[in-house]
Design a protein around this motif. Sequence first.
Motif, PDB file in Angstrom:
ATOM      1  N   TYR A   1     -31.186  13.956 -23.656  1.00 35.54           N
ATOM      2  CA  TYR A   1     -30.220  12.007 -23.638  1.00 35.54           C
ATOM      3  C   TYR A   1     -30.939  11.463 -22.689  1.00 35.54           C
ATOM      4  O   TYR A   1     -30.787  10.172 -23.902  1.00 35.54           O
ATOM      5  CB  TYR A   1     -29.328  12.547 -22.297  1.00 35.54           C
ATOM      6  N   THR A   2     -32.125  11.016 -21.847  1.00 35.03           N
ATOM      7  CA  THR A   2     -32.632  10.412 -21.776  1.00 35.03           C
ATOM      8  C   THR A   2     -33.730   9.150 -23.243  1.00 35.03           C
ATOM      9  O   THR A   2     -33.355   8.451 -23.071  1.00 35.03           O
ATOM     10  CB  THR A   2     -33.581  10.284 -20.641  1.00 35.03           C
TER      11      THR A   2
ATOM     12  N   GLU B   1     -40.779  15.347 -29.642  1.00 33.38           N
ATOM     13  CA  GLU B   1     -39.696  16.641 -28.810  1.00 33.38           C
ATOM     14  C   GLU B   1     -40.817  18.031 -29.502  1.00 33.38           C
ATOM     15  O   GLU B   1     -41.036  18.721 -30.185  1.00 33.38           O
ATOM     16  CB  GLU B   1     -38.075  16.796 -29.129  1.00 33.38           C
ATOM     17  N   GLN B   2     -41.304  18.661 -28.326  1.00 30.73           N
ATOM     18  CA  GLN B   2     -41.652  20.123 -28.131  1.00 30.73           C
ATOM     19  C   GLN B   2     -41.121  20.902 -28.646  1.00 30.73           C
ATOM     20  O   GLN B   2     -41.684  21.843 -29.545  1.00 30.73           O
ATOM     21  CB  GLN B   2     -42.395  20.110 -27.023  1.00 30.73           C
TER      22      GLN B   2
ATOM     23  N   SER C   1     -30.626  19.210 -21.994  1.00 36.12           N
ATOM     24  CA  SER C   1     -29.157  18.074 -22.537  1.00 36.12           C
ATOM     25  C   SER C   1     -29.028  19.300 -23.215  1.00 36.12           C
ATOM     26  O   SER C   1     -27.427  18.678 -23.874  1.00 36.12           O
ATOM     27  CB  SER C   1     -30.168  16.914 -23.846  1.00 36.12           C
TER      28      SER C   1
ATOM     29  N   GLY D   1     -24.153  21.596 -17.132  1.00 36.88           N
ATOM     30  CA  GLY D   1     -22.484  22.374 -17.355  1.00 36.88           C
ATOM     31  C   GLY D   1     -21.451  21.297 -17.983  1.00 36.88           C
ATOM     32  O   GLY D   1     -20.371  21.457 -18.122  1.00 36.88           O
TER      33      GLY D   1
ATOM     34  N   ALA E   1     -45.868  16.387 -27.129  1.00 35.93           N
ATOM     35  CA  ALA E   1     -47.824  14.918 -26.700  1.00 35.93           C
ATOM     36  C   ALA E   1     -48.291  15.715 -25.688  1.00 35.93           C
ATOM     37  O   ALA E   1     -47.593  16.658 -24.049  1.00 35.93           O
ATOM     38  CB  ALA E   1     -46.678  13.841 -25.547  1.00 35.93           C
TER      39      ALA E   1
ATOM     40  N   ASN F   1     -38.165  14.883 -17.876  1.00 36.09           N
ATOM     41  CA  ASN F   1     -37.220  14.909 -17.416  1.00 36.09           C
ATOM     42  C   ASN F   1     -38.377  16.263 -15.947  1.00 36.09           C
ATOM     43  O   ASN F   1     -39.239  15.781 -15.267  1.00 36.09           O
ATOM     44  CB  ASN F   1     -35.959  15.811 -17.652  1.00 36.09           C
TER      45      ASN F   1
ATOM     46  N   VAL G   1     -26.799  14.366 -17.480  1.00 30.96           N
ATOM     47  CA  VAL G   1     -25.558  13.627 -18.191  1.00 30.96           C
ATOM     48  C   VAL G   1     -25.394  12.702 -18.619  1.00 30.96           C
ATOM     49  O   VAL G   1     -25.733  12.135 -19.550  1.00 30.96           O
ATOM     50  CB  VAL G   1     -24.220  15.428 -18.261  1.00 30.96           C
TER      51      VAL G   1
HETATM   52  C1  LIG Z   1     -28.693  24.693 -15.945  1.00 31.89           C
HETATM   53  C2  LIG Z   1     -28.077  23.545 -15.947  1.00 31.89           C
HETATM   54  C3  LIG Z   1     -26.655  22.543 -15.782  1.00 31.89           C
HETATM   55  C4  LIG Z   1     -27.319  21.611 -15.515  1.00 31.89           C
HETATM   56  N1  LIG Z   1     -25.734  20.640 -15.314  1.00 31.89           N
HETATM   57  C5  LIG Z   1     -25.568  19.354 -15.462  1.00 31.89           C
HETATM   58  C6  LIG Z   1     -24.403  18.624 -15.161  1.00 31.89           C
HETATM   59  O1  LIG Z   1     -23.243  19.337 -15.383  1.00 31.89           O
HETATM   60  N2  LIG Z   1     -23.583  17.542 -15.334  1.00 31.89           N
HETATM   61  C7  LIG Z   1     -25.186  16.947 -14.923  1.00 31.89           C
HETATM   62  O2  LIG Z   1     -24.846  15.430 -15.188  1.00 31.89           O
HETATM   63  N3  LIG Z   1     -26.548  16.854 -15.125  1.00 31.89           N
HETATM   64  C8  LIG Z   1     -26.180  18.528 -15.119  1.00 31.89           C
HETATM   65  N4  LIG Z   1     -28.175  18.716 -15.753  1.00 31.89           N
HETATM   66  C9  LIG Z   1     -28.507  17.970 -15.619  1.00 31.89           C
HETATM   67  C10 LIG Z   1     -28.981  17.405 -16.544  1.00 31.89           C
HETATM   68  O3  LIG Z   1     -28.660  18.794 -17.940  1.00 31.89           O
HETATM   69  C11 LIG Z   1     -30.162  16.688 -16.725  1.00 31.89           C
HETATM   70  O4  LIG Z   1     -30.298  16.214 -15.829  1.00 31.89           O
HETATM   71  C12 LIG Z   1     -30.412  16.247 -18.299  1.00 31.89           C
HETATM   72  O5  LIG Z   1     -29.609  16.829 -18.981  1.00 31.89           O
HETATM   73  C13 LIG Z   1     -31.182  14.766 -18.216  1.00 31.89           C
HETATM   74  O6  LIG Z   1     -31.379  14.635 -19.143  1.00 31.89           O
HETATM   75  P1  LIG Z   1     -33.493  14.319 -20.113  1.00 31.89           P
HETATM   76  O7  LIG Z   1     -33.331  13.781 -21.331  1.00 31.89           O
HETATM   77  O8  LIG Z   1     -34.033  13.584 -18.972  1.00 31.89           O
HETATM   78  O9  LIG Z   1     -34.010  15.608 -19.868  1.00 31.89           O
HETATM   79  P2  LIG Z   1     -33.988  16.549 -20.937  1.00 31.89           P
HETATM   80  O10 LIG Z   1     -32.985  17.141 -21.387  1.00 31.89           O
HETATM   81  O11 LIG Z   1     -34.763  17.925 -19.670  1.00 31.89           O
HETATM   82  O12 LIG Z   1     -35.252  16.093 -22.092  1.00 31.89           O
HETATM   83  C14 LIG Z   1     -36.522  16.562 -21.634  1.00 31.89           C
HETATM   84  C15 LIG Z   1     -36.884  16.884 -23.533  1.00 31.89           C
HETATM   85  O13 LIG Z   1     -38.286  16.585 -22.877  1.00 31.89           O
HETATM   86  C16 LIG Z   1     -39.332  17.432 -23.947  1.00 31.89           C
HETATM   87  N5  LIG Z   1     -40.333  17.500 -22.957  1.00 31.89           N
HETATM   88  C17 LIG Z   1     -41.325  17.404 -22.246  1.00 31.89           C
HETATM   89  N6  LIG Z   1     -42.232  18.013 -22.221  1.00 31.89           N
HETATM   90  C18 LIG Z   1     -42.641  17.585 -23.639  1.00 31.89           C
HETATM   91  C19 LIG Z   1     -43.790  17.078 -23.982  1.00 31.89           C
HETATM   92  N7  LIG Z   1     -45.527  16.862 -23.242  1.00 31.89           N
HETATM   93  N8  LIG Z   1     -44.171  16.470 -25.684  1.00 31.89           N
HETATM   94  C20 LIG Z   1     -42.703  17.154 -26.463  1.00 31.89           C
HETATM   95  N9  LIG Z   1     -41.422  16.414 -25.928  1.00 31.89           N
HETATM   96  C21 LIG Z   1     -41.612  17.374 -24.226  1.00 31.89           C
HETATM   97  C22 LIG Z   1     -38.538  18.602 -23.284  1.00 31.89           C
HETATM   98  O14 LIG Z   1     -38.196  19.918 -24.182  1.00 31.89           O
HETATM   99  C23 LIG Z   1     -36.924  18.557 -22.547  1.00 31.89           C
HETATM  100  O15 LIG Z   1     -36.141  18.821 -23.956  1.00 31.89           O
HETATM  101  C24 LIG Z   1     -28.292  20.385 -15.412  1.00 31.89           C
HETATM  102  C25 LIG Z   1     -29.068  20.760 -15.510  1.00 31.89           C
HETATM  103  C26 LIG Z   1     -29.617  22.293 -15.491  1.00 31.89           C
HETATM  104  C27 LIG Z   1     -30.397  22.995 -15.635  1.00 31.89           C
END
Ligand SMILES: Cc1cc2nc3c(=O)[nH]c(=O)nc-3n(C[C@H](O)[C@H](O)[C@H](O)COP(=O)(O)OP(=O)(O)OC[C@H]3O[C@@H](n4cnc5c(N)ncnc54)[C@H](O)[C@@H]3O)c2cc1C
Length: 468
Positions: free
Chosen positions: A41-42, A63-64, A72, A76, A214, A243, A384
């Motif tokens: 999402y970020t 994205e890896q 994401s 939940g 990356a 993340n 989320v």
């Molecule tokens: C089981 C579970 C339940 C959760 N439930 C909730 C909830 O109900 N409500 C809520 O608010 N939050 C919840 N969270 C937290 C929420 O999912 C995260 O805070 C949110 O998805 C963060 O988004 P993001 O884009 O920062 O991270 P991510 O979704 O982790 O995205 C980061 C991405 O970076 C990629 N990446 C990492 N390193 C590299 C690299 N070197 N090169 C290329 N790509 C890379 C990863 O593959 C990943 O897809 C939950 C988390 C988990 C694990």
Amino acid sequence: MPGTQRSWWLREALALEGEPSPAAALVGDDAADVVIIGGGYTGMWTAWFLAERAPGTRITLLEQDICGGGPSGRNGGFVHGWWEQLPYLARLYGTERALEAAHAADEVVDGTAAWCDQHGVDAWFVKSGYLRVNAFPKRPRDWDGELVRLAELGDPGQLIGLNREEVQRVCASPAFGEGLMMPSAASIQPARLARGLRRVLLERGVTIHEGTVAQRVRREGSGMVVETRDGRVTADQVVLAVNAWIPGWPGFRTRALAWGSYMVMTEPIPDRLAELGWTNGELLSDSRFTISYFRTTPDGRIAFGAGVGAAGLGGRIGRTFTHSQAAIDRVIANFRHLLPGLADVGFEDAWGGPIDITADRFPEIGSTHGGRVLYAHGFAGNGVGPARLAGRILAARIASSDDPVASLPLFGRRQRFLPPEPFRYLGAKAIREALIRQDDALDEGRRPGLLTRIVARVPTLLGYRFRH
Ligand SMILES: Cc1cc2nc3c(=O)[nH]c(=O)nc-3n(C[C@H](O)[C@H](O)[C@H](O)COP(=O)(O)OP(=O)(O)OC[C@H]3O[C@@H](n4cnc5c(N)ncnc54)[C@H](O)[C@@H]3O)c2cc1C
């Protein structure tokens, strides 16, 4: 068996899309204005707001895995802002600025719904509120202090105290005592949102490379370069939206640690939900440190998760975050404890993922390398909704737009560093186990032992804020 396939949510979303092929991996040299690392999402909200605020910006996202393949697409689906965080925000920034931040964070709920409507993304959005219940049998939970504080800060009504009878009307479990309701919260199908973002970004002309890790970010001339195994992208600015992978990056090793959260999905049980009276889609959680969180789906299942996975070592996100059968056994034990009337219900799926925790359990949004590398992480299992705000802030900074969120005090805030490895891993493990033992004792109606209580207080004594 967790870890053997993608999460139930992501499989459902990919099936709806007709099982698309991943976007091509990066091979060779490329150039962009902004490179975003991370297709959660970020990263995707940053790309979206950037495309809106600065049309014509060449955006490349790496994205890896596949977009939504990380947390994401596995979480939940609880969408909410920071009303529970308001007193902490007020301590950091004063009442007025804290309220500005909380209102900006509140936008994420209706903003996500409006965005989905506008772009034809059916993410199963249901706004029925989020109820945190007290399930410790002999420790009544008094939320009055928090409610008074919220009223003093000028926003009563964002959290509402419910007595046991009122909680039972939401979901009639004998394990539930009193509760705290946040009416503004909503539930979504998390992977449908992630995949919807991906589709819309592609339509907007964002270049997406999946299956592309990356490996390194460095300066080159007056710009930056991101290196991958088979290629490189030069750009003016880089966004690190990785993340829980952030502690693996130089400069960020002591900024966060990763813990595992695991989920199960039941078979459809609409009749049983009706017996509980839990038919309006409310989000529920308990008050344990390793919080159990649970919600329903439109076809009458329960998605039930708990932050019971182990702490990670360094920046490695390995199989402990996805393959732990012990964690799933614990999630199921929590399910049976909190919903004892559903002891015979079967589970159809189980999965896990990492969550990232900063020293104060609050996200870090900022920049380094003279503003050329921007980052947002540390959502502590609550990203989320807030990831949308973070993406909006990063995009506003990059585009120098006059979006008011750019001047919120959240950008560039300083917070305590965590200890370096191996002390971080060992300390987190010991403290986490003590907090779990403490909650186990409270669940059984016992007073926790003295040593457990002392170790459980260590983070607070050291100035860390691991409990919400
Ligand atoms: C089981 C579970 C339940 C959760 N439930 C909730 C909830 O109900 N409500 C809520 O608010 N939050 C919840 N969270 C937290 C929420 O999912 C995260 O805070 C949110 O998805 C963060 O988004 P993001 O884009 O920062 O991270 P991510 O979704 O982790 O995205 C980061 C991405 O970076 C990629 N990446 C990492 N390193 C590299 C690299 N070197 N090169 C290329 N790509 C890379 C990863 O593959 C990943 O897809 C939950 C988390 C988990 C694990």
